[in-house]
Scaffold this motif. Structure first.
Motif, short mmCIF file in Angstrom:
data_model
loop_
_atom_site.label_atom_id
_atom_site.label_comp_id
_atom_site.label_asym_id
_atom_site.label_seq_id
_atom_site.Cartn_x
_atom_site.Cartn_y
_atom_site.Cartn_z
N LEU A 20 -0.55 -13.11 6.64
CA LEU A 20 -0.77 -11.90 7.44
C LEU A 20 -0.48 -12.11 8.91
CD1 LEU A 20 -3.94 -10.17 5.97
CD2 LEU A 20 -1.79 -9.06 6.56
N VAL A 51 2.63 -6.80 -5.47
CA VAL A 51 2.03 -6.17 -4.30
C VAL A 51 3.09 -5.35 -3.54
CG1 VAL A 51 1.00 -6.61 -2.02
CG2 VAL A 51 0.13 -7.81 -4.03
N ALA A 100 2.82 -1.41 -2.88
CA ALA A 100 2.97 -0.81 -1.55
C ALA A 100 4.00 0.32 -1.59
CB ALA A 100 3.37 -1.89 -0.54
N VAL A 158 4.06 3.06 1.12
CA VAL A 158 4.08 2.20 2.29
C VAL A 158 5.49 1.62 2.37
CG1 VAL A 158 3.05 0.21 3.43
CG2 VAL A 158 1.66 1.64 1.93
N ASP A 189 7.27 -1.57 5.80
CA ASP A 189 6.22 -2.31 6.49
C ASP A 189 6.66 -3.76 6.56
OD1 ASP A 189 3.06 -2.36 7.19
OD2 ASP A 189 3.69 -4.20 6.20
N GLU A 190 6.62 -4.27 7.77
CA GLU A 190 7.11 -5.62 8.05
C GLU A 190 6.46 -6.65 7.14
OE1 GLU A 190 6.68 -8.47 11.86
OE2 GLU A 190 6.53 -6.30 12.23
N TYR A 191 5.16 -6.49 6.91
CA TYR A 191 4.45 -7.48 6.09
C TYR A 191 4.76 -7.33 4.61
CZ TYR A 191 0.88 -10.41 4.01
OH TYR A 191 0.24 -11.36 3.26
N PHE A 192 4.56 -6.13 4.09
CA PHE A 192 4.79 -5.93 2.65
C PHE A 192 6.23 -6.25 2.26
CE2 PHE A 192 0.89 -3.24 2.87
CZ PHE A 192 0.16 -3.93 1.92
#
Lengths: 315, 315
Positions: free
Chosen positions: B135, B243, B247, B252, B255-258
């Motif tokens: 994260l 995941v 997302a 979602v 999204d940079e993270y997902f």
């Protein structure tokens, strides 16, 4: 119906426990009788504040001791017979209440369950499940999530029956599909445990076996009940709980699906395979979580879950 | 530097493999020489279309056979000596190339690696890791993710060294922290495997042991390298991949993270513990995934990863 409720268990007890109780009472027309166990000196003013004093559905049971989070379970239970957990199990084992719920020391809850509540005949190992929110809106069950970190095939076979009974009676899923958590879809895949468990599940006439389930299918609706050893299950449980935090961290707020990962929705974790209903809450339980724990216990009593489990193991 | 590249492996090969090659070549001033293995009749027109024909960094190696996804690995390798996978391992084992990459039949890739590429002396079990996006933006490693579904403590201890070497040389993490995936934080927690592995990791002077890591910490930055048995790792890998889909399903997007959970970012999975670099791609690899696979192989060669691993096991 009598439910013993540990008012002192959890980081935010007794305040959130009292608030949870109030929410529960205000939402039902025929409430169970709740035996509220805890320190009278702390509880009485809160009961006054939240207008619970004098409510005929409540019994305040004084228990001056508290088992802390980091106390070794067995010793703590021995040394603190007047703790809310010890008193709760006393009431349950004596038959004065029909269920006991607590968000206190999980280890102490599990040890006390094993020592004071009989394991149902035929059940090789009691187990604790978790609720799994499915992407299509359905709700599934995953077990074991930590009570049995080393498992034999027979244990998983029994988890399948216990999970099916819970899914059927508490989650209202008819003829629940059981999946074996595995690393591949085909029969014959997996570690030694899975390879030996698969044929047992396939031959088990008390369940509706749907084959292997892979990690990517956990949030999909391929099975209602997913069985695995308690090590893998515990890792998944905690990983899934963190998905909620990940979503919050990524500014995904108020998403209907991600919110379902939040612990407060679960209503605690039942111990399955023992003769009486025991529900263990999350240490960070808030009012909503406590309210859901009471509801879970209520449903376990109403549906005669333990008797149904007993029957399915004796048939 | 010579890299053998299976142009026929993967659901979208050879087209996406050719496109990936083009992206790779356009992004580097000093490309490796790529031995492109596959069916000439299919590859030549694509090389023309993507202006790769005549490129001095490419060698087209004809391999008329393909091992399909559902073929039993051992038999397929035996019956198809002219498959792109067989030819690739031939080139690698003879020393004509320095690495081999393929998104073909994973089982065949693993079996061929074990049979044709020597396991490094001292390594009890080769392993495959996966990248874990943290994260906080960091990148970690989790292993084993499926090559060894039943593990002994010694295996996990070796995964710790192999993962540390990969983290240090390929992910550029200095003195990487190693965590043992477990069901609790304290020493002494866990299943039998973890209880016996913990002291080995604690005493292992070749790694920087950081203790136990729980499921909730996998996406947190508590350890750079997380070791576990291949059963648990495979379940987590597939769960983590899902995941990304969850997302997307929840709208979602971007999204940079997902997005970092998307397989195409990984650049394939290296086989660690064998004497030469082998990188296995995802069956659904697209151009970007293929490009990243080439880059991973290149980095493994440049940093002398296998020699470094050899040294860390002989010291």
């Amino acid at each position: 119906m009598n439910i013993a409720f540990d008012m002192m268990g959890g980081d935010f007890a007794p305040l959130e426990a009292v608030k949870g109780l109030q929410i529960y009472l205000s939402g039902t027309s025929r409430p169970a009788t709740i035996f509220c166990i805890g320190d009278e000196a702390q509880l009485k003013p809160l009961f006054d504040e939240y207008k619970l004093s004098g409510n005929s559905n409540l019994r305040l049971i004084h228990a001056p001791e508290i088992i802390g989070y980091h106390e070794p379970p067995t010793r703590a239970l021995k040394e603190k017979p007047n703790s809310s957990i010890s008193v709760g199990f006393g009431l349950l084992s004596k038959g004065m209440v029909d269920a006991f719920i607590s968000a206190g020391n999980t280890g102490a809850m599990l040890v006390a369950t094993m020592y004071t509540i009989k394991t149902i005949d035929g059940v090789s190992r009691p187990t604790i499940p978790t609720i799994v929110p499915k992407l299509n809106g359905a709700t599934g069950l995953l077990l074991d999530v930590g009570l049995n970190v080393d498992c034999k095939p027979e244990h998983l076979n029994h988890f399948a029956i216990l999970g099916s009974q819970y899914a059927q009676h508490i989650l209202n899923i008819e003829n629940p599909r059981v999946g074996l958590l595995n690393v591949g879809e085909e029969e014959g895949k997996g570690n030694q445990l899975c390879k030996e468990t698969y044929p047992l599940l396939k031959e088990n006439t008390k369940i509706n076996f749907a084959g292997n389930i892979e990690g990517r299918d956990v949030f999909q609706d391929k099975a209602d009940v997913i069985v695995c050893d308690g090590f893998t299950g515990n890792v998944i449980l905690k990983l899934a709980e963190s998905v909620y935090d990940v979503a919050l961290n990524r500014n995904v707020h108020d998403d209907e699906y991600f919110n379902r990962f939040h612990y407060e929705q679960y209503g605690g974790t039942p111990v399955l395979g023992v003769a009486k209903p025991v529900v263990i809450g999350h240490g960070i339980s808030n009012d909503k979580a406590f309210m859901n724990m009471i509801s879970t216990a209520e449903k376990m009593i109403e549906t005669n879950l333990c008797a149904n489990i007993q029957q399915s193991f004796s048939a």
